[in-house]
Design a protein around this motif. Structure first.
Motif, PDB file in Angstrom:
ATOM      1  N   ILE A 126       0.838  -1.204   0.000  1.00 31.11           N
ATOM      2  CA  ILE A 126       0.000   0.000   0.000  1.00 31.11           C
ATOM      3  C   ILE A 126       0.872   1.253   0.000  1.00 31.11           C
ATOM      4  N   GLY A 127       0.746   2.054  -1.067  1.00 28.67           N
ATOM      5  CA  GLY A 127       1.329   3.389  -1.099  1.00 28.67           C
ATOM      6  C   GLY A 127       2.823   3.484  -0.924  1.00 28.67           C
ATOM      7  N   ARG A 128       3.565   2.473  -1.375  1.00 31.17           N
ATOM      8  CA  ARG A 128       5.005   2.492  -1.171  1.00 31.17           C
ATOM      9  C   ARG A 128       5.697   1.786  -2.329  1.00 31.17           C
ATOM     10  N   ILE A 129       6.802   2.369  -2.805  1.00 30.32           N
ATOM     11  CA  ILE A 129       7.668   1.682  -3.762  1.00 30.32           C
ATOM     12  C   ILE A 129       8.913   1.237  -3.000  1.00 30.32           C
ATOM     13  N   PRO A 130       9.046  -0.043  -2.695  1.00 32.94           N
ATOM     14  CA  PRO A 130      10.211  -0.492  -1.928  1.00 32.94           C
ATOM     15  C   PRO A 130      11.487  -0.414  -2.759  1.00 32.94           C
ATOM     16  N   ARG A 157      11.740  10.993  12.649  1.00 29.84           N
ATOM     17  CA  ARG A 157      10.881   9.985  13.279  1.00 29.84           C
ATOM     18  C   ARG A 157       9.544   9.866  12.537  1.00 29.84           C
ATOM     19  N   ALA A 158       9.012  11.011  12.118  1.00 28.76           N
ATOM     20  CA  ALA A 158       7.722  11.018  11.421  1.00 28.76           C
ATOM     21  C   ALA A 158       7.814  10.268  10.093  1.00 28.76           C
ATOM     22  N   ARG A 159       8.934  10.440   9.380  1.00 32.24           N
ATOM     23  CA  ARG A 159       9.087   9.782   8.078  1.00 32.24           C
ATOM     24  C   ARG A 159       9.207   8.267   8.229  1.00 32.24           C
ATOM     25  N   ILE A 160       9.978   7.824   9.205  1.00 36.66           N
ATOM     26  CA  ILE A 160      10.114   6.375   9.426  1.00 36.66           C
ATOM     27  C   ILE A 160       8.777   5.780   9.839  1.00 36.66           C
ATOM     28  N   LYS A 161       8.063   6.498  10.704  1.00 36.83           N
ATOM     29  CA  LYS A 161       6.749   6.010  11.132  1.00 36.83           C
ATOM     30  C   LYS A 161       5.791   5.908   9.946  1.00 36.83           C
ATOM     31  N   GLU A 162       5.876   6.851   9.033  1.00 37.16           N
ATOM     32  CA  GLU A 162       5.030   6.809   7.833  1.00 37.16           C
ATOM     33  C   GLU A 162       5.322   5.555   7.007  1.00 37.16           C
ATOM     34  N   ILE A 163       6.600   5.223   6.856  1.00 38.38           N
ATOM     35  CA  ILE A 163       6.994   4.023   6.107  1.00 38.38           C
ATOM     36  C   ILE A 163       6.481   2.763   6.802  1.00 38.38           C
ATOM     37  N   LEU A 164       6.718   2.672   8.114  1.00 33.82           N
ATOM     38  CA  LEU A 164       6.301   1.484   8.864  1.00 33.82           C
ATOM     39  C   LEU A 164       4.780   1.356   8.917  1.00 33.82           C
ATOM     40  N   ASP A 165       4.082   2.480   9.037  1.00 31.81           N
ATOM     41  CA  ASP A 165       2.611   2.435   9.062  1.00 31.81           C
ATOM     42  C   ASP A 165       2.070   1.841   7.762  1.00 31.81           C
ATOM     43  N   GLY A 166       2.692   2.212   6.646  1.00 33.07           N
ATOM     44  CA  GLY A 166       2.252   1.686   5.360  1.00 33.07           C
ATOM     45  C   GLY A 166       2.428   0.184   5.285  1.00 33.07           C
ATOM     46  N   TYR A 167       3.552  -0.303   5.769  1.00 31.85           N
ATOM     47  CA  TYR A 167       3.773  -1.757   5.751  1.00 31.85           C
ATOM     48  C   TYR A 167       2.863  -2.472   6.748  1.00 31.85           C
ATOM     49  N   GLU A 168       2.586  -1.833   7.882  1.00 29.17           N
ATOM     50  CA  GLU A 168       1.666  -2.449   8.834  1.00 29.17           C
ATOM     51  C   GLU A 168       0.283  -2.611   8.202  1.00 29.17           C
ATOM     52  N   ARG A 169      -0.198  -1.579   7.522  1.00 33.45           N
ATOM     53  CA  ARG A 169      -1.504  -1.676   6.850  1.00 33.45           C
ATOM     54  C   ARG A 169      -1.473  -2.763   5.769  1.00 33.45           C
ATOM     55  N   THR A 170      -0.367  -2.840   5.051  1.00 33.16           N
ATOM     56  CA  THR A 170      -0.233  -3.847   3.997  1.00 33.16           C
ATOM     57  C   THR A 170      -0.331  -5.255   4.568  1.00 33.16           C
ATOM     58  N   LEU A 171       0.408  -5.509   5.630  1.00 33.33           N
ATOM     59  CA  LEU A 171       0.452  -6.859   6.199  1.00 33.33           C
ATOM     60  C   LEU A 171      -0.851  -7.211   6.903  1.00 33.33           C
ATOM     61  N   GLU A 172      -1.515  -6.215   7.455  1.00 34.35           N
ATOM     62  CA  GLU A 172      -2.808  -6.469   8.102  1.00 34.35           C
ATOM     63  C   GLU A 172      -3.893  -6.810   7.078  1.00 34.35           C
ATOM     64  N   SER A 173      -3.807  -6.215   5.892  1.00 38.75           N
ATOM     65  CA  SER A 173      -4.864  -6.403   4.886  1.00 38.75           C
ATOM     66  C   SER A 173      -4.904  -7.826   4.339  1.00 38.75           C
ATOM     67  N   LYS A 174      -3.736  -8.467   4.247  1.00 39.16           N
ATOM     68  CA  LYS A 174      -3.616  -9.835   3.719  1.00 39.16           C
ATOM     69  C   LYS A 174      -4.109  -9.956   2.283  1.00 39.16           C
ATOM     70  N   ARG A 175      -4.275  -8.813   1.609  1.00 37.47           N
ATOM     71  CA  ARG A 175      -4.705  -8.842   0.216  1.00 37.47           C
ATOM     72  C   ARG A 175      -3.524  -8.573  -0.727  1.00 37.47           C
ATOM     73  N   HIS A 176      -2.386  -8.283  -0.169  1.00 33.46           N
ATOM     74  CA  HIS A 176      -1.229  -7.917  -0.976  1.00 33.46           C
ATOM     75  C   HIS A 176      -0.179  -9.030  -0.930  1.00 33.46           C
ATOM     76  N   ARG A 177       0.731  -8.982  -1.892  1.00 36.33           N
ATOM     77  CA  ARG A 177       1.720 -10.051  -2.013  1.00 36.33           C
ATOM     78  C   ARG A 177       2.835  -9.933  -0.970  1.00 36.33           C
ATOM     79  N   CYS A 178       3.037  -8.752  -0.433  1.00 38.43           N
ATOM     80  CA  CYS A 178       4.079  -8.547   0.580  1.00 38.43           C
ATOM     81  C   CYS A 178       3.743  -9.329   1.845  1.00 38.43           C
ATOM     82  N   ARG A 179       4.710 -10.118   2.311  1.00 41.20           N
ATOM     83  CA  ARG A 179       4.504 -10.927   3.523  1.00 41.20           C
ATOM     84  C   ARG A 179       5.446 -10.543   4.664  1.00 41.20           C
ATOM     85  N   GLY A 180       6.282  -9.540   4.426  1.00 39.77           N
ATOM     86  CA  GLY A 180       7.199  -9.106   5.469  1.00 39.77           C
ATOM     87  C   GLY A 180       8.113  -8.014   4.954  1.00 39.77           C
TER      88      GLY A 180
END
Length: 255
Positions: A126-130, A157-180
């Motif tokens: 979600i919303g991130r180009i790794p 701190r705000a920027r890192i939190k923004e990155i981690l929040d995006g991955y948390e939403r991604t992993l919670e959704s379970k609809r995306h291919r990212c698993r970690g």
């Protein structure tokens, strides 16, 4: 010799930036450092790669040119954006981390942004180009994919939190291919930033995030990535997998 030189050219098409160090990690003892330098000089003379130097640090590498992209690609090109000199350090760190991942026996391949379509990225997270994606042999027949982030400078701190929040939403959704998520932190201060912030997240998310010092994978468990290999080409999984998966295709991995 020409086959090996073309393999080096294809690697530049894939990664965009490489130095002799990354090429040695890929080929191991199969090609000497002297021969690799010879290939680089020949490719540069033909205008297929260009030497780039960081403006303030002792960092240099070779960058793929539009010519090599057009000559090497077997599919439509999504051209690399030429980076300013200060970005070279980050691009080389990314290449080094991804190549080191390919030297672990469970890793089946890596891919980066220019190989991904907008729909691929939307499917992945979600919303991130790794900085990269690594495909790892799973416990079942299907491999799993982790996002790769390479950090070589301090962020707020705000920027890192923004990155981690995006991955948390991604992993919670379970609809995306990212698993970690695997984060490579090139400096101790950067690693501490991530450690301190991740501590505030739920355990379910923390268990899916791996923090690594530098761009080496030595901190990452064998149970996750498998045994270390002497070189990327020494990883038996890589030569047999040229596509992202039989279902999705179109993504060429290091082979």
């Amino acid at each position: 010799m020409s086959d090996r030189k073309e393999t080096v050219a294809r690697l530049f098409w894939k990664f965009g930036y490489l130095s002799v160090n990354e090429l040695e990690l890929i080929f191991g003892s199969a090609i000497s450092r002297r021969q690799l330098n010879r290939y680089l000089v020949q490719l540069a003379k033909k205008g297929r790669i260009e030497r780039r130097i960081h403006p303030s640090r002792y960092v240099f590498a070779y960058e793929a040119t539009p010519k090599i992209l057009l000559e090497t690609s077997r599919k439509p090109i999504k051209t690399f954006q030429r980076q300013n000199g200060r970005e070279i350090g980050h691009r080389i760190a990314c290449a080094n981390a991804l190549v080191n991942l390919c030297r672990r026996s469970k890793v089946q391949g890596v891919t980066i942004e220019h190989e991904l379509s907008p729909s691929d990225l939307k499917e992945f997270c979600i919303g991130r180009i790794p900085d990269g994606i690594v495909q790892i042999a799973g416990l079942t027949s299907d491999p799993i994919e982790f996002a790769v982030e390479v950090e070589n400078s301090l962020k707020t701190r705000a920027r890192i939190k923004e990155i981690l929040d995006g991955y948390e939403r991604t992993l919670e959704s379970k609809r995306h291919r990212c698993r970690g998520l695997i984060v490579f932190a090139t400096e101790e201060g950067i690693l501490k930033q991530y450690e301190n912030l991740i501590a505030d997240y739920p355990e379910s998310f923390r268990k899916k995030v791996i923090l690594a010092r530098g761009t080496s994978t030595q901190d990452i468990a064998i149970s996750v990535l498998g045994e270390p290999c002497a070189s990327a080409f020494g990883n038996r999984h890589l030569p047999c997998l040229s596509r992202r998966s039989s279902r999705h295709g179109a993504i060429e991995y290091l082979q």
